[in-house]
Write a protein that holds these residues in place. Structure first.
Motif, PDB file in Angstrom:
ATOM      1  N   GLU A  48       0.836  -1.208  -0.218  1.00 22.68           N
ATOM      2  CA  GLU A  48       0.334   0.132  -0.183  1.00 22.68           C
ATOM      3  C   GLU A  48       0.702   1.035   0.027  1.00 22.68           C
ATOM      4  O   GLU A  48       0.690   2.451  -0.728  1.00 22.68           O
ATOM      5  CB  GLU A  48      -0.814   0.099   1.130  1.00 22.68           C
ATOM      6  N   ARG A  78       0.676   4.324  -3.081  1.00 21.32           N
ATOM      7  CA  ARG A  78       0.181   5.590  -2.766  1.00 21.32           C
ATOM      8  C   ARG A  78       1.413   6.570  -2.179  1.00 21.32           C
ATOM      9  O   ARG A  78       0.793   7.612  -2.675  1.00 21.32           O
ATOM     10  CB  ARG A  78      -0.401   5.367  -1.549  1.00 21.32           C
ATOM     11  N   TYR A  97      -3.927 -13.020   3.558  1.00 19.60           N
ATOM     12  CA  TYR A  97      -3.963 -11.777   4.902  1.00 19.60           C
ATOM     13  C   TYR A  97      -3.437 -12.019   6.256  1.00 19.60           C
ATOM     14  O   TYR A  97      -2.919 -11.976   7.395  1.00 19.60           O
ATOM     15  CB  TYR A  97      -5.218 -12.160   5.011  1.00 19.60           C
ATOM     16  N   GLY A 127     -10.882  -6.842   5.535  1.00 22.77           N
ATOM     17  CA  GLY A 127     -11.816  -6.478   4.242  1.00 22.77           C
ATOM     18  C   GLY A 127     -10.395  -5.121   3.544  1.00 22.77           C
ATOM     19  O   GLY A 127     -10.322  -4.983   2.463  1.00 22.77           O
ATOM     20  N   ASN A 128      -9.977  -4.442   4.965  1.00 22.92           N
ATOM     21  CA  ASN A 128      -8.857  -3.238   4.861  1.00 22.92           C
ATOM     22  C   ASN A 128      -7.922  -3.977   3.194  1.00 22.92           C
ATOM     23  O   ASN A 128      -7.031  -3.789   2.659  1.00 22.92           O
ATOM     24  CB  ASN A 128      -8.067  -2.716   6.228  1.00 22.92           C
ATOM     25  N   ARG A 180      -7.728  -6.213   1.477  1.00 26.94           N
ATOM     26  CA  ARG A 180      -8.198  -6.702   0.759  1.00 26.94           C
ATOM     27  C   ARG A 180      -8.544  -5.810  -0.495  1.00 26.94           C
ATOM     28  O   ARG A 180      -7.920  -5.643  -1.468  1.00 26.94           O
ATOM     29  CB  ARG A 180      -9.657  -7.151   0.659  1.00 26.94           C
ATOM     30  N   GLY A 181      -9.004  -4.677  -0.063  1.00 27.30           N
ATOM     31  CA  GLY A 181      -9.083  -3.130  -0.816  1.00 27.30           C
ATOM     32  C   GLY A 181      -7.400  -3.057  -1.634  1.00 27.30           C
ATOM     33  O   GLY A 181      -7.258  -2.596  -3.094  1.00 27.30           O
ATOM     34  N   VAL A 182      -6.284  -2.964  -1.033  1.00 23.82           N
ATOM     35  CA  VAL A 182      -5.223  -2.899  -1.161  1.00 23.82           C
ATOM     36  C   VAL A 182      -4.938  -4.187  -2.343  1.00 23.82           C
ATOM     37  O   VAL A 182      -4.331  -3.788  -3.143  1.00 23.82           O
ATOM     38  CB  VAL A 182      -3.867  -3.327   0.182  1.00 23.82           C
ATOM     39  N   GLU A 241      -6.545  -5.961  -4.411  1.00 26.37           N
ATOM     40  CA  GLU A 241      -7.744  -5.739  -5.344  1.00 26.37           C
ATOM     41  C   GLU A 241      -7.139  -4.040  -6.793  1.00 26.37           C
ATOM     42  O   GLU A 241      -7.795  -4.238  -7.113  1.00 26.37           O
ATOM     43  CB  GLU A 241      -8.720  -6.249  -5.116  1.00 26.37           C
ATOM     44  N   GLY A 242      -6.473  -3.544  -6.130  1.00 27.09           N
ATOM     45  CA  GLY A 242      -5.867  -2.342  -6.570  1.00 27.09           C
ATOM     46  C   GLY A 242      -4.990  -3.060  -7.786  1.00 27.09           C
ATOM     47  O   GLY A 242      -4.106  -3.974  -8.247  1.00 27.09           O
ATOM     48  N   TRP A 261      -5.877 -13.619  -8.011  1.00 28.87           N
ATOM     49  CA  TRP A 261      -6.586 -13.987  -6.738  1.00 28.87           C
ATOM     50  C   TRP A 261      -7.877 -14.333  -7.541  1.00 28.87           C
ATOM     51  O   TRP A 261      -8.815 -14.526  -6.521  1.00 28.87           O
ATOM     52  CB  TRP A 261      -6.698 -11.847  -7.273  1.00 28.87           C
TER      53      TRP A 261
END
Length: 447
Positions: free
Chosen positions: A18, A22, A41, A60-61, A63-65, A67-68, A409
């Motif tokens: 991340e 970023r 995870y 969930g947090n 996962r968001g990374v 799936e980037g 994924w």
């Protein structure tokens, strides 16, 4: 394009990915997050107790990374003999190792290797469906269990042993573990620490959960609390330790209600020997007393606790990874702000984050600033890395050429779907698949 491999998909690895995507100093970055397991995870999936939904929701947090658009998860990739640090640096400009601290510290006492004695981590892996742990690894025929250690992991395993299996049906605990817990004969669970309550490492939230278990009496001996110098005046303690002492004082004053199970919190007892012939039958402890340096010293007085299951939870230690330098004393890869050091000099393109960087300290959130520091060092080195190393267009072909069969994924999403379907067949919520063949078959349903 700067291509980076992050080895490990737990919090430290995902936070590193991340931070890399970023930042805006090097805008063209692609990160592959590699993991030995086909599931992402890390310890959030395989180390957090199944009844801790709030902490598990961190998935969930993460996962968001993953799936980037500039991050790719590649599971079932083993970094080791065929795919070592040198081979990875042939495929990527930089590699960040976020492999944690995989080994448990040992007690170093006679009888530690008797059947019925094992690490708490193995027990956690079992009820978390880690594919390295046999689904039928624990029969739970013991009447009495001893958990040595007073951190959050010790509290977790004691809570799982003491609570009813019916409460766990709504979680993702694997079916074999749920059946074993339902048939458990354990009536007494002892959590034992060598020091006092003010020095225990568990958080107050974890501690309080023990007092809310149905059909469980929590027993605390006032005389053991009173041995702690801070017991009579806890005002000078850090906030968490002060609250812990207050909770324990309240429990020590309770009258037992004669419930089906008992959870004993014991202090100032140092393990001296595990007892038994052919199988563990108990543990022998030396009574300790506080010393002037904030530690404890032995008194020469001993006490035995009968137990047919002993779980040690006395800390973790990093393990060497072939091809990387390793500091045996500290159990970490030598580094300077995340840059790997070989013979005291920086090793271009090699970095570490998480416990393998700093040792087994802190909580999940501690990994975020640690990862940011490593990512900042890598970004600062990026111009040099791009000049010094030419890498192939897509490392995936190179990984396959080195004998890897990555689960990307979509394969992980297929595992998720299979676990949801398994839960429906068992009339439960999602239920984890606990074995390698089951996970890989689910990841590649068309094979």
């Amino acid at each position: 394009m700067l291509r980076v491999a992050v080895v490990g998909s737990g919090p430290s690895g995902v936070y590193t990915a991340e931070a890399l995507v970023r930042q805006d100093t090097v805008p063209d970055v692609a990160v592959d997050v590699l993991d030995r397991l086909p599931c992402p995870y890390g310890l959030v999936r395989y180390g957090v107790a199944p009844d801790h939904e709030k902490i598990k929701s961190l998935q969930g947090n993460l996962r968001g990374v993953l799936e980037g658009p500039r991050v790719r998860f590649l599971g079932n990739v083993t970094v080791g003999e065929r795919l070592g640090p040198a081979e990875l640096l042939g495929l990527y400009h930089a590699v960040v190792y976020c492999v944690g601290a995989a080994a448990d510290r040992r007690l170093g006492v006679p009888g530690e290797d008797l059947p019925g004695s094992c690490s708490a981590t193995r027990f956690v892996s079992w009820y978390s469906a880690h594919p390295d742990e046999p689904p039928d690894g624990f029969a739970l025929q013991a009447r009495s269990a001893v958990v040595i250690g007073v951190g959050n992991v010790a509290v977790d395993v004691a809570r799982i042993l003491a609570r009813g299996a019916q409460d766990l049906r709504r979680t993702d605990v694997p079916d074999a573990a749920l059946r074993a817990l339902a048939g458990s004969r354990v009536t007494d669970v002892h959590i034992v620490g060598r020091r006092g309550p003010s020095q225990a490492k568990f958080t107050t939230k974890e501690l309080r959960e023990l007092g809310g278990l149905p059909e469980v009496d929590v027993l605390v001996r006032p005389q053991e609390l009173e041995l702690d110098p801070a017991y009579t005046d806890p005002s000078g303690l850090p906030a968490v330790a002060r609250r812990n002492v207050e909770v324990l004082r309240e429990w020590a004053e309770r009258v037992p209600r004669g419930r089906a199970r008992r959870l004993h919190l014991r202090f100032f007892l140092r393990p001296a020997e595990l007892l038994g012939e052919g199988r563990v039958a108990g543990a022998r402890f030396e009574r300790t007393t506080p010393d002037e340096c904030g530690g404890v010293t032995g008194t020469g007085r001993y006490e035995e606790i009968g137990a047919q299951l002993v779980l040690r939870s006395v800390g973790y230690r990093g393990v060497p990874l072939a091809g990387l330098p390793f500091d045996e004393g500290r159990g970490v890869v030598p580094n300077e702000e995340g840059r790997v050091l070989r013979d005291g000099a920086r090793s271009p393109g090699e970095y570490v984050a998480g416990w393998i960087k700093r040792g087994p300290t802190g909580v999940i959130g501690t990994n975020r600033p640690c990862a940011k520091q490593t990512a900042a060092a890598l970004v600062a080195d990026a111009p040099m890395l791009l000049r010094a190393r030419k890498v192939p267009g897509d490392p995936l072909d190179g990984l396959r050429a080195l004998g890897q069969d990555p689960v990307a994924w979509p394969g992980w999403l297929a595992i998720e779907a299979a676990e949801a379907a398994l839960g429906r067949t068992l009339e439960r919520t999602t239920v984890k698949i606990p074995d390698w063949p089951g996970l890989l078959t689910a990841a590649h349903p068309g094979r």
